[in-house]
Write a protein that holds these residues in place. Sequence first.
Motif, PDB file in Angstrom:
ATOM      1  N   MET A 121      -7.624 141.497 -28.721  1.00 29.13           N
ATOM      2  CA  MET A 121      -8.471 140.878 -29.749  1.00 29.13           C
ATOM      3  C   MET A 121      -7.728 140.743 -31.069  1.00 29.13           C
ATOM      4  O   MET A 121      -7.819 139.710 -31.743  1.00 29.13           O
ATOM      5  N   MET A 122      -6.981 141.771 -31.448  1.00 33.13           N
ATOM      6  CA  MET A 122      -6.204 141.682 -32.684  1.00 33.13           C
ATOM      7  C   MET A 122      -5.128 140.610 -32.574  1.00 33.13           C
ATOM      8  O   MET A 122      -4.862 139.883 -33.543  1.00 33.13           O
ATOM      9  N   SER A 123      -4.521 140.481 -31.409  1.00 34.07           N
ATOM     10  CA  SER A 123      -3.483 139.472 -31.207  1.00 34.07           C
ATOM     11  C   SER A 123      -4.057 138.066 -31.270  1.00 34.07           C
ATOM     12  O   SER A 123      -3.436 137.150 -31.834  1.00 34.07           O
ATOM     13  N   VAL A 124      -5.247 137.876 -30.681  1.00 36.55           N
ATOM     14  CA  VAL A 124      -5.891 136.567 -30.737  1.00 36.55           C
ATOM     15  C   VAL A 124      -6.146 136.177 -32.190  1.00 36.55           C
ATOM     16  O   VAL A 124      -5.846 135.053 -32.610  1.00 36.55           O
ATOM     17  N   ARG A 125      -6.691 137.104 -32.964  1.00 36.48           N
ATOM     18  CA  ARG A 125      -6.989 136.784 -34.371  1.00 36.48           C
ATOM     19  C   ARG A 125      -5.716 136.550 -35.165  1.00 36.48           C
ATOM     20  O   ARG A 125      -5.652 135.620 -35.993  1.00 36.48           O
ATOM     21  N   ASP A 126      -4.680 137.357 -34.926  1.00 33.10           N
ATOM     22  CA  ASP A 126      -3.444 137.235 -35.694  1.00 33.10           C
ATOM     23  C   ASP A 126      -2.644 135.997 -35.298  1.00 33.10           C
ATOM     24  O   ASP A 126      -2.112 135.290 -36.161  1.00 33.10           O
ATOM     25  N   ASP A 127      -2.533 135.749 -33.986  1.00 34.85           N
ATOM     26  CA  ASP A 127      -1.616 134.716 -33.496  1.00 34.85           C
ATOM     27  C   ASP A 127      -2.276 133.364 -33.265  1.00 34.85           C
ATOM     28  O   ASP A 127      -1.641 132.324 -33.433  1.00 34.85           O
ATOM     29  N   MET A 128      -3.553 133.359 -32.843  1.00 30.91           N
ATOM     30  CA  MET A 128      -4.231 132.100 -32.538  1.00 30.91           C
ATOM     31  C   MET A 128      -5.117 131.626 -33.684  1.00 30.91           C
ATOM     32  O   MET A 128      -5.456 130.453 -33.765  1.00 30.91           O
ATOM     33  N   GLY A 129      -5.524 132.545 -34.555  1.00 31.36           N
ATOM     34  CA  GLY A 129      -6.336 132.155 -35.695  1.00 31.36           C
ATOM     35  C   GLY A 129      -7.822 132.386 -35.482  1.00 31.36           C
ATOM     36  O   GLY A 129      -8.288 132.734 -34.402  1.00 31.36           O
ATOM     37  N   MET A 133     -10.501 132.968 -32.101  1.00 33.04           N
ATOM     38  CA  MET A 133     -11.195 134.254 -32.039  1.00 33.04           C
ATOM     39  C   MET A 133     -12.697 134.028 -31.940  1.00 33.04           C
ATOM     40  O   MET A 133     -13.393 134.692 -31.163  1.00 33.04           O
ATOM     41  N   LEU A 134     -13.211 133.080 -32.720  1.00 31.23           N
ATOM     42  CA  LEU A 134     -14.628 132.748 -32.639  1.00 31.23           C
ATOM     43  C   LEU A 134     -14.987 132.186 -31.269  1.00 31.23           C
ATOM     44  O   LEU A 134     -16.063 132.474 -30.730  1.00 31.23           O
ATOM     45  N   TRP A 135     -14.094 131.377 -30.722  1.00 30.17           N
ATOM     46  CA  TRP A 135     -14.332 130.855 -29.364  1.00 30.17           C
ATOM     47  C   TRP A 135     -14.488 131.995 -28.370  1.00 30.17           C
ATOM     48  O   TRP A 135     -15.437 132.008 -27.571  1.00 30.17           O
ATOM     49  N   LEU A 136     -13.592 132.966 -28.413  1.00 31.79           N
ATOM     50  CA  LEU A 136     -13.667 134.100 -27.490  1.00 31.79           C
ATOM     51  C   LEU A 136     -14.976 134.858 -27.662  1.00 31.79           C
ATOM     52  O   LEU A 136     -15.666 135.174 -26.680  1.00 31.79           O
ATOM     53  N   LEU A 181     -20.695 125.437 -22.002  1.00 34.06           N
ATOM     54  CA  LEU A 181     -21.156 124.662 -23.155  1.00 34.06           C
ATOM     55  C   LEU A 181     -20.373 125.030 -24.415  1.00 34.06           C
ATOM     56  O   LEU A 181     -20.030 124.152 -25.217  1.00 34.06           O
ATOM     57  N   VAL A 182     -20.084 126.322 -24.588  1.00 27.69           N
ATOM     58  CA  VAL A 182     -19.254 126.738 -25.724  1.00 27.69           C
ATOM     59  C   VAL A 182     -17.872 126.096 -25.618  1.00 27.69           C
ATOM     60  O   VAL A 182     -17.333 125.565 -26.599  1.00 27.69           O
ATOM     61  N   GLY A 183     -17.297 126.112 -24.419  1.00 28.39           N
ATOM     62  CA  GLY A 183     -16.000 125.480 -24.213  1.00 28.39           C
ATOM     63  C   GLY A 183     -16.029 123.999 -24.524  1.00 28.39           C
ATOM     64  O   GLY A 183     -15.090 123.450 -25.124  1.00 28.39           O
ATOM     65  N   ALA A 184     -17.118 123.318 -24.137  1.00 30.66           N
ATOM     66  CA  ALA A 184     -17.234 121.886 -24.387  1.00 30.66           C
ATOM     67  C   ALA A 184     -17.304 121.587 -25.882  1.00 30.66           C
ATOM     68  O   ALA A 184     -16.680 120.627 -26.367  1.00 30.66           O
ATOM     69  N   VAL A 185     -18.038 122.409 -26.620  1.00 31.40           N
ATOM     70  CA  VAL A 185     -18.138 122.214 -28.072  1.00 31.40           C
ATOM     71  C   VAL A 185     -16.773 122.401 -28.726  1.00 31.40           C
ATOM     72  O   VAL A 185     -16.351 121.582 -29.557  1.00 31.40           O
ATOM     73  N   PHE A 186     -16.066 123.465 -28.358  1.00 34.26           N
ATOM     74  CA  PHE A 186     -14.752 123.717 -28.958  1.00 34.26           C
ATOM     75  C   PHE A 186     -13.735 122.657 -28.519  1.00 34.26           C
ATOM     76  O   PHE A 186     -12.811 122.342 -29.264  1.00 34.26           O
ATOM     77  N   SER A 255       0.161 133.837 -21.689  1.00 32.69           N
ATOM     78  CA  SER A 255       1.443 133.160 -21.490  1.00 32.69           C
ATOM     79  C   SER A 255       1.279 131.842 -20.756  1.00 32.69           C
ATOM     80  O   SER A 255       2.150 130.976 -20.814  1.00 32.69           O
ATOM     81  N   PHE A 256       0.127 131.663 -20.081  1.00 28.17           N
ATOM     82  CA  PHE A 256      -0.113 130.428 -19.345  1.00 28.17           C
ATOM     83  C   PHE A 256      -0.838 129.391 -20.187  1.00 28.17           C
ATOM     84  O   PHE A 256      -0.573 128.188 -20.060  1.00 28.17           O
ATOM     85  N   VAL A 257      -1.783 129.835 -21.033  1.00 30.89           N
ATOM     86  CA  VAL A 257      -2.579 128.887 -21.787  1.00 30.89           C
ATOM     87  C   VAL A 257      -1.977 128.551 -23.139  1.00 30.89           C
ATOM     88  O   VAL A 257      -2.447 127.642 -23.824  1.00 30.89           O
ATOM     89  N   GLY A 258      -0.935 129.293 -23.571  1.00 26.68           N
ATOM     90  CA  GLY A 258      -0.246 128.946 -24.794  1.00 26.68           C
ATOM     91  C   GLY A 258      -0.834 129.615 -26.022  1.00 26.68           C
ATOM     92  O   GLY A 258      -1.767 130.413 -25.931  1.00 26.68           O
ATOM     93  N   PRO A 259      -0.304 129.317 -27.202  1.00 26.79           N
ATOM     94  CA  PRO A 259      -0.750 129.960 -28.434  1.00 26.79           C
ATOM     95  C   PRO A 259      -2.207 129.668 -28.775  1.00 26.79           C
ATOM     96  O   PRO A 259      -2.843 130.390 -29.494  1.00 26.79           O
ATOM     97  N   ALA A 260      -2.739 128.544 -28.311  1.00 29.39           N
ATOM     98  CA  ALA A 260      -4.180 128.258 -28.406  1.00 29.39           C
ATOM     99  C   ALA A 260      -4.597 127.758 -27.024  1.00 29.39           C
ATOM    100  O   ALA A 260      -3.863 126.992 -26.402  1.00 29.39           O
ATOM    101  N   PRO A 261      -5.738 128.213 -26.519  1.00 26.47           N
ATOM    102  CA  PRO A 261      -6.123 127.904 -25.147  1.00 26.47           C
ATOM    103  C   PRO A 261      -6.180 126.416 -24.826  1.00 26.47           C
ATOM    104  O   PRO A 261      -7.160 125.735 -25.118  1.00 26.47           O
ATOM    105  N   LEU A 262      -5.105 125.912 -24.259  1.00 27.28           N
ATOM    106  CA  LEU A 262      -5.019 124.520 -23.822  1.00 27.28           C
ATOM    107  C   LEU A 262      -5.271 123.549 -24.958  1.00 27.28           C
ATOM    108  O   LEU A 262      -5.850 122.481 -24.780  1.00 27.28           O
ATOM    109  N   GLY A 263      -4.850 123.959 -26.168  1.00 26.37           N
ATOM    110  CA  GLY A 263      -5.031 123.104 -27.329  1.00 26.37           C
ATOM    111  C   GLY A 263      -3.959 122.032 -27.409  1.00 26.37           C
ATOM    112  O   GLY A 263      -2.974 122.057 -26.713  1.00 26.37           O
TER     113      GLY A 263
END
Length: 263
Positions: A121-129, A133-136, A181-186, A255-263
């Motif tokens: 969780m800390m890594s997501v907030r620090d590295d992905m922004g 983090m809100l998406w998760l 639905l959350v995924g679709a919005v993001f 490592s598969f989805v990248g620094p942002a999930p399939l962004g």
Amino acid sequence: MSGASDKWSDLAQRIGSGAAMVVGGMLGVWAGGHVFHVMVALICGLMIWELVRMLNPSEPGVAVQLGALSGAATLLAIYLPLGFALPVLLAPALVGFGQLSAFRTIFMIFTVMVMLAGFGMMSVRDDMGIVWMLWLVLVVVATDVVGYFAGRFIGGPKFWPKVSPKKTWAGTGFGWIGAALVGAVFMTQTGAGPQLIGVSVAISMASQMGDIAESAIKRRVGVKDSSSLIPGHGGLLDRFDGMLGAAVFLLIIGSFVGPAPLG
């Protein structure tokens, strides 16, 4: 009539406590940095305290020691290079394995899960922004909230009645829909590809696995809640068990989805 009222008897308390947790959590996520790190470390330490109290209730002093050690290790790890952070994260599990008198293997496995989830969780907030983090968080919340109401309105066959008597297949499936639905919005707001919907459903499934794992531990040791820290919700493990599974899964697939999930 009494059966229907019993089904919703804890709703007001759950909503009040849940709202307070959401506000506190969102403030921590928004602040990020040291504030978020300390918040996550505190939560991880308290979850290990709850875990030891469930598994070894006759050793309250050990619960405090291992909780403090785990919280400190979580906080320290995020400031270390990854190669040094990993042994720090695993150390509390091994220390506790040598100290406890019962359920050592369960403690060790679940403690590793808690520590990696906190680090994740800390890594997501620090590295992905903050956005990811809100998406998760929202994927896990949607899974829980949509599943809660669908399970109570629809009912039907139980998912695993011996371990989680209130969880239904309807609630489980609708939890996936809420996550999708959350995924679709993001996806529409971030420019991520449609595969984000699939990743969101997978995160939802992982959060449900975390919930089931914690329920199985409680059933094994014969307790209803991990503690009474949160009115209407039980303990932190009861509330954050889904986030544990989700965060560990995202850390693994990062490592598969990248620094942002399939962004």
